[in-house]
Scaffold this motif. Structure first.
Motif, PDB file in Angstrom:
ATOM      1  N   ILE A 132       0.871  -1.178   0.000  1.00 52.34           N
ATOM      2  CA  ILE A 132       0.000   0.000   0.000  1.00 52.34           C
ATOM      3  C   ILE A 132       0.904   1.223   0.000  1.00 52.34           C
ATOM      4  CG2 ILE A 132      -1.936  -1.143   1.138  1.00 52.34           C
ATOM      5  CD1 ILE A 132      -1.118   0.142   3.732  1.00 52.34           C
ATOM      6  N   SER A 133       0.457   2.283  -0.597  1.00 59.12           N
ATOM      7  CA  SER A 133       1.312   3.443  -0.829  1.00 59.12           C
ATOM      8  C   SER A 133       1.183   4.486   0.269  1.00 59.12           C
ATOM      9  CB  SER A 133       0.961   4.093  -2.167  1.00 59.12           C
ATOM     10  OG  SER A 133      -0.340   4.672  -2.107  1.00 59.12           O
ATOM     11  N   ALA A 134       2.146   5.396   0.292  1.00 58.90           N
ATOM     12  CA  ALA A 134       2.068   6.543   1.196  1.00 58.90           C
ATOM     13  C   ALA A 134       0.859   7.403   0.858  1.00 58.90           C
ATOM     14  CB  ALA A 134       3.352   7.359   1.102  1.00 58.90           C
ATOM     15  N   ASN A 135       0.528   7.497  -0.417  1.00 54.49           N
ATOM     16  CA  ASN A 135      -0.659   8.278  -0.806  1.00 54.49           C
ATOM     17  C   ASN A 135      -1.925   7.683  -0.202  1.00 54.49           C
ATOM     18  OD1 ASN A 135       0.690  10.199  -2.356  1.00 54.49           O
ATOM     19  ND2 ASN A 135       0.660   8.902  -4.186  1.00 54.49           N
ATOM     20  N   TYR A 136      -1.991   6.352  -0.158  1.00 55.40           N
ATOM     21  CA  TYR A 136      -3.152   5.697   0.464  1.00 55.40           C
ATOM     22  C   TYR A 136      -3.245   6.059   1.940  1.00 55.40           C
ATOM     23  CZ  TYR A 136      -5.944   2.025   2.627  1.00 55.40           C
ATOM     24  OH  TYR A 136      -6.878   1.349   3.374  1.00 55.40           O
ATOM     25  N   LEU A 137      -2.120   6.051   2.617  1.00 57.75           N
ATOM     26  CA  LEU A 137      -2.122   6.421   4.028  1.00 57.75           C
ATOM     27  C   LEU A 137      -2.577   7.868   4.214  1.00 57.75           C
ATOM     28  CD1 LEU A 137       1.239   4.795   5.226  1.00 57.75           C
ATOM     29  CD2 LEU A 137      -1.077   3.889   5.510  1.00 57.75           C
ATOM     30  N   ASP A 138      -2.090   8.756   3.335  1.00 56.14           N
ATOM     31  CA  ASP A 138      -2.483  10.160   3.422  1.00 56.14           C
ATOM     32  C   ASP A 138      -3.990  10.329   3.247  1.00 56.14           C
ATOM     33  OD1 ASP A 138       0.102  11.082   3.843  1.00 56.14           O
ATOM     34  OD2 ASP A 138       0.518  11.337   1.705  1.00 56.14           O
ATOM     35  N   ARG A 139      -4.576   9.565   2.318  1.00 55.40           N
ATOM     36  CA  ARG A 139      -6.009   9.690   2.025  1.00 55.40           C
ATOM     37  C   ARG A 139      -6.875   9.065   3.110  1.00 55.40           C
ATOM     38  NH1 ARG A 139      -4.469   7.618  -3.004  1.00 55.40           N
ATOM     39  NH2 ARG A 139      -5.524   5.666  -2.444  1.00 55.40           N
ATOM     40  N   SER A 140      -6.381   7.979   3.724  1.00 58.18           N
ATOM     41  CA  SER A 140      -7.249   7.132   4.542  1.00 58.18           C
ATOM     42  C   SER A 140      -7.150   7.363   6.032  1.00 58.18           C
ATOM     43  CB  SER A 140      -6.941   5.656   4.244  1.00 58.18           C
ATOM     44  OG  SER A 140      -7.066   5.385   2.856  1.00 58.18           O
ATOM     45  N   PHE A 141      -6.090   8.039   6.490  1.00 54.82           N
ATOM     46  CA  PHE A 141      -5.874   8.157   7.933  1.00 54.82           C
ATOM     47  C   PHE A 141      -5.609   9.609   8.342  1.00 54.82           C
ATOM     48  CE2 PHE A 141      -4.785   3.826   6.758  1.00 54.82           C
ATOM     49  CZ  PHE A 141      -5.437   3.088   7.725  1.00 54.82           C
ATOM     50  N   ASP A 142      -6.002   9.921   9.562  1.00 48.98           N
ATOM     51  CA  ASP A 142      -5.799  11.267  10.092  1.00 48.98           C
ATOM     52  C   ASP A 142      -4.392  11.463  10.633  1.00 48.98           C
ATOM     53  OD1 ASP A 142      -8.614  12.274   9.817  1.00 48.98           O
ATOM     54  OD2 ASP A 142      -8.989  10.565  11.150  1.00 48.98           O
ATOM     55  N   ALA A 143      -3.726  10.376  10.979  1.00 46.33           N
ATOM     56  CA  ALA A 143      -2.347  10.436  11.473  1.00 46.33           C
ATOM     57  C   ALA A 143      -1.689   9.087  11.229  1.00 46.33           C
ATOM     58  CB  ALA A 143      -2.302  10.793  12.954  1.00 46.33           C
ATOM     59  N   VAL A 144      -0.377   9.114  11.113  1.00 50.38           N
ATOM     60  CA  VAL A 144       0.407   7.895  10.897  1.00 50.38           C
ATOM     61  C   VAL A 144       1.525   7.864  11.931  1.00 50.38           C
ATOM     62  CG1 VAL A 144       1.917   6.634   9.310  1.00 50.38           C
ATOM     63  CG2 VAL A 144      -0.085   7.860   8.421  1.00 50.38           C
ATOM     64  N   LEU A 145       1.753   6.694  12.498  1.00 48.33           N
ATOM     65  CA  LEU A 145       2.852   6.500  13.448  1.00 48.33           C
ATOM     66  C   LEU A 145       3.779   5.414  12.909  1.00 48.33           C
ATOM     67  CD1 LEU A 145       4.284   6.945  16.169  1.00 48.33           C
ATOM     68  CD2 LEU A 145       2.713   5.249  17.161  1.00 48.33           C
ATOM     69  N   LEU A 146       5.048   5.760  12.735  1.00 46.83           N
ATOM     70  CA  LEU A 146       6.054   4.803  12.273  1.00 46.83           C
ATOM     71  C   LEU A 146       6.772   4.215  13.483  1.00 46.83           C
ATOM     72  CD1 LEU A 146       7.645   6.785   9.290  1.00 46.83           C
ATOM     73  CD2 LEU A 146       5.768   5.123   9.233  1.00 46.83           C
ATOM     74  N   THR A 147       6.657   2.910  13.648  1.00 47.25           N
ATOM     75  CA  THR A 147       7.373   2.200  14.721  1.00 47.25           C
ATOM     76  C   THR A 147       8.058   0.985  14.105  1.00 47.25           C
ATOM     77  OG1 THR A 147       5.395   0.901  15.289  1.00 47.25           O
ATOM     78  CG2 THR A 147       5.739   2.970  16.478  1.00 47.25           C
ATOM     79  N   VAL A 148       8.899   1.254  13.120  1.00 44.69           N
ATOM     80  CA  VAL A 148       9.471   0.190  12.290  1.00 44.69           C
ATOM     81  C   VAL A 148      10.769  -0.377  12.861  1.00 44.69           C
ATOM     82  CG1 VAL A 148       8.412   1.041  10.181  1.00 44.69           C
ATOM     83  CG2 VAL A 148      10.632   1.949  10.876  1.00 44.69           C
ATOM     84  N   GLY A 149      11.199   0.103  14.016  1.00 43.58           N
ATOM     85  CA  GLY A 149      12.403  -0.436  14.621  1.00 43.58           C
ATOM     86  C   GLY A 149      13.674   0.046  13.941  1.00 43.58           C
ATOM     87  N   SER A 150      14.791  -0.427  14.462  1.00 42.91           N
ATOM     88  CA  SER A 150      16.102  -0.118  13.886  1.00 42.91           C
ATOM     89  C   SER A 150      16.637  -1.410  13.295  1.00 42.91           C
ATOM     90  CB  SER A 150      17.043   0.425  14.968  1.00 42.91           C
ATOM     91  OG  SER A 150      18.289   0.781  14.420  1.00 42.91           O
ATOM     92  N   GLY A 151      16.253  -1.679  12.053  1.00 44.35           N
ATOM     93  CA  GLY A 151      16.434  -3.013  11.498  1.00 44.35           C
ATOM     94  C   GLY A 151      17.652  -3.243  10.640  1.00 44.35           C
ATOM     95  N   VAL A 152      18.448  -2.217  10.376  1.00 41.44           N
ATOM     96  CA  VAL A 152      19.616  -2.407   9.509  1.00 41.44           C
ATOM     97  C   VAL A 152      20.800  -2.829  10.383  1.00 41.44           C
ATOM     98  CG1 VAL A 152      21.205  -1.318   7.886  1.00 41.44           C
ATOM     99  CG2 VAL A 152      18.768  -0.702   7.876  1.00 41.44           C
ATOM    100  N   PRO A 153      21.278  -4.060  10.239  1.00 37.08           N
ATOM    101  CA  PRO A 153      22.350  -4.535  11.122  1.00 37.08           C
ATOM    102  C   PRO A 153      23.710  -3.964  10.730  1.00 37.08           C
ATOM    103  CG  PRO A 153      21.763  -6.223   9.528  1.00 37.08           C
ATOM    104  CD  PRO A 153      20.802  -5.088   9.310  1.00 37.08           C
ATOM    105  N   ARG A 154      24.591  -3.879  11.702  1.00 32.12           N
ATOM    106  CA  ARG A 154      25.965  -3.444  11.442  1.00 32.12           C
ATOM    107  C   ARG A 154      26.735  -4.596  10.803  1.00 32.12           C
ATOM    108  NH1 ARG A 154      26.660  -1.240  15.749  1.00 32.12           N
ATOM    109  NH2 ARG A 154      26.626   0.950  15.119  1.00 32.12           N
ATOM    110  N   ASP A 155      27.364  -4.314   9.682  1.00 34.44           N
ATOM    111  CA  ASP A 155      28.050  -5.355   8.909  1.00 34.44           C
ATOM    112  C   ASP A 155      29.534  -5.378   9.259  1.00 34.44           C
ATOM    113  OD1 ASP A 155      28.427  -7.409   7.126  1.00 34.44           O
ATOM    114  OD2 ASP A 155      27.562  -6.362   5.410  1.00 34.44           O
ATOM    115  N   LEU A 156      30.219  -6.391   8.770  1.00 31.07           N
ATOM    116  CA  LEU A 156      31.659  -6.537   8.939  1.00 31.07           C
ATOM    117  C   LEU A 156      32.264  -6.729   7.549  1.00 31.07           C
ATOM    118  CD1 LEU A 156      33.888  -6.654  11.075  1.00 31.07           C
ATOM    119  CD2 LEU A 156      33.584  -9.147  11.150  1.00 31.07           C
ATOM    120  N   PRO A 157      32.527  -5.628   6.828  1.00 29.02           N
ATOM    121  CA  PRO A 157      32.928  -5.705   5.416  1.00 29.02           C
ATOM    122  C   PRO A 157      34.394  -6.110   5.244  1.00 29.02           C
ATOM    123  CG  PRO A 157      32.867  -3.420   6.127  1.00 29.02           C
ATOM    124  CD  PRO A 157      32.405  -4.240   7.303  1.00 29.02           C
TER     125      PRO A 157
END
Length: 474
Positions: free
Chosen positions: A222-247
């Motif tokens: 679903i798109s950001a535009n859908y969220l804008d049209r359908s909801f009065d507010a949005v809360l992002l609680t997506v965590g810190s998901g990018v792990p630290r790598d060892l290149p």
């Protein structure tokens, strides 16, 4: 009758017993057992009634009113203790299991004695609440007609969902995985958090009106535009998901994986999910090396042992912590001391001040690590630095290497780009004092705004974001 204030002189600290190591390595069930009720009352009596309770004024991120709920439990007013606990913490049955209990390290008794067993008392209060049937849905009496979308169902998202639903708002919680819970569901091993505990609380949230939408990758499905049209507010609680790598050279060899790949797959298997189309990450019969000395690395050790690894070694870049607080780390600050988890008790070699130079690969699969020992010192500006000790190179055999070196920032996906959300220097989503992002109506809570942290910080952040959204909606 009010408890005496000298229990700490008469009773020693007693931690909850654990299942025997040989027994718990045969399954993935929780390892901690209940503290007998008479001992629990004694532990509550160890609370000192100190003038300034640092356990909650300094140590507890969710501001639990620790001395008060301990006093109520000791007097036998368990339901009142539960109500007080729930006034600040939506999920004490979860924090009572997996929180590292900074409240205990800030306990005044901890200046020169083992602190009060706050976490165990908290857990027994809420479990008694479930046993007695006191914990029931609390739906709002009136609906506001306002609609809120919450993206991500970890502790911040769930706490915010419950708070907003109880205020009468319509809350839809979107989760990319097939089940609700975020890393509580698939990141924390069952031997620390049985997922039935999570499901029990989710039933309450659903009965209070929270709508769960799983298997939805917001920004893709679903798109950001859908969220804008359908909801009065949005809360992002997506965590810190990018792990630290060892290149390092040969990083892409088979057998080298991020810790969460390993842990999440195991939790999917324990949950009974079909993973027939995925590559199986198994430690069985292998020499495993875990790079990183934190809680995630510890969870990898416990999981590898349950998969019957040949050996498991944990290496850490930093020096070995001291057994006792150093002078520059006084109470009530978080003690930088050596900790051993239940997973370490089950079998593990631990090594500190170790740098990884390269991966050793045979026939495109990792077979070991080339490492060097480090010497740490303090520079003139106060920062710690290290140098490699000449001639200290050595190798560790490993057929499975797990990278558990923490997380750098949240995924900066389609929603972040579409809304052009401002990021801070660490790559987290920048917020103001009201938990609002640079786009009006889009709020952020938990690790996505703070960076990887404790579950109690996430719950507190979710509650504060819910209050800010309620105010924003007027």
């Amino acid at each position: 009758m009010r408890k005496s204030s000298d229990g700490f002189l008469r009773y020693e600290r007693r931690d909850a017993p654990k299942r025997p190591v040989d027994q718990r390595l045969g399954d993935c069930a929780e390892i901690e057992l209940d503290l007998p009720s008479d001992q629990l009352v004694q532990q509550a009596e160890r609370c000192m009634d100190c003038g300034i309770p640092f356990c909650h004024s300094y140590g507890c991120p969710v501001n639990n009113r620790v001395p008060e709920f301990i006093e109520l439990a000791h007097q036998g007013f368990w339901r009142d203790a539960l109500e007080l606990l729930h006034s600040t913490d939506n999920f004490p049955e979860i924090t009572g299991r997996v929180c590292p209990a900074p409240c205990e390290t800030a306990c005044t008794l901890g200046i020169n004695q083992p602190p009060v067993t706050i976490r165990q008392i908290e857990l027994r209060i809420v479990e008694r609440g479930f046993d007695e049937g006191w914990i029931k849905p609390e739906p709002a009496l009136e609906r506001t007609g306002r609609k809120i979308a919450i993206i991500g169902s970890g502790p911040a998202g769930l706490a915010a969902s419950q708070q907003l639903a109880r205020l009468g708002h319509s809350v839809t919680l979107f989760e990319r995985q097939d089940r609700i819970g975020g890393l509580m569901r698939y990141g924390i091993p069952d031997f620390k958090l049985d997922k039935k505990v999570l499901d029990r609380r989710l039933k309450q949230l659903a009965a209070e009106g929270v709508i769960f939408e799983t298997g939805v990758d917001v920004g893709v499905d679903i798109s950001a535009n859908y969220l804008d049209r359908s909801f009065d507010a949005v809360l992002l609680t997506v965590g810190s998901g990018v792990p630290r790598d060892l290149p390092l050279p040969e990083r892409d060899a088979a057998g080298i994986h991020f810790a969460m790949e390993f842990l999440c797959q195991q939790n999917h298997l324990v949950s009974g999910n079909d993973l027939s189309g995925q590559q199986r990450l198994s430690a069985e019969g292998k020499n495993v090396v875990v790079i990183g000395g934190g809680d995630t690395g510890s969870d990898c050790i416990g999981t590898a042992n349950r998969q019957h690894t040949a050996s498991v070694t944990q290496i850490e870049l930093l020096p070995r912590p001291p057994q006792q607080r150093p002078a520059e780390n006084p109470w009530p600050t978080w003690p930088q001391v050596l900790r051993s988890s239940s997973s370490h008790e089950e079998g593990c070699e631990r090594m500190w001040s170790i740098g990884t130079k390269r991966f050793i690969v045979e026939q495109e699969r990792v077979s070991g690590l080339s490492c060097v020992r480090l010497e740490w010192s303090v520079a003139e500006d106060g920062r710690r630095t290290f140098r490699e000790i000449p001639g200290s190179e050595f190798q560790i055999k490993a057929e499975l290497v797990l990278l558990a070196m923490g997380f750098v920032h949240p995924e900066q996906g389609p929603l972040v780009h579409h809304w052009a959300l401002t990021l801070d220097q660490a790559g987290n989503i920048a917020v103001d004092q009201q938990m609002s992002s640079s786009r009006p109506g889009v709020f952020v809570a938990g690790d996505a705004a703070r960076g990887a942290s404790l579950i109690v910080h996430a719950i507190d952040s979710g509650r504060r974001a819910a209050a800010a959204i309620d105010e924003y909606l007027g």
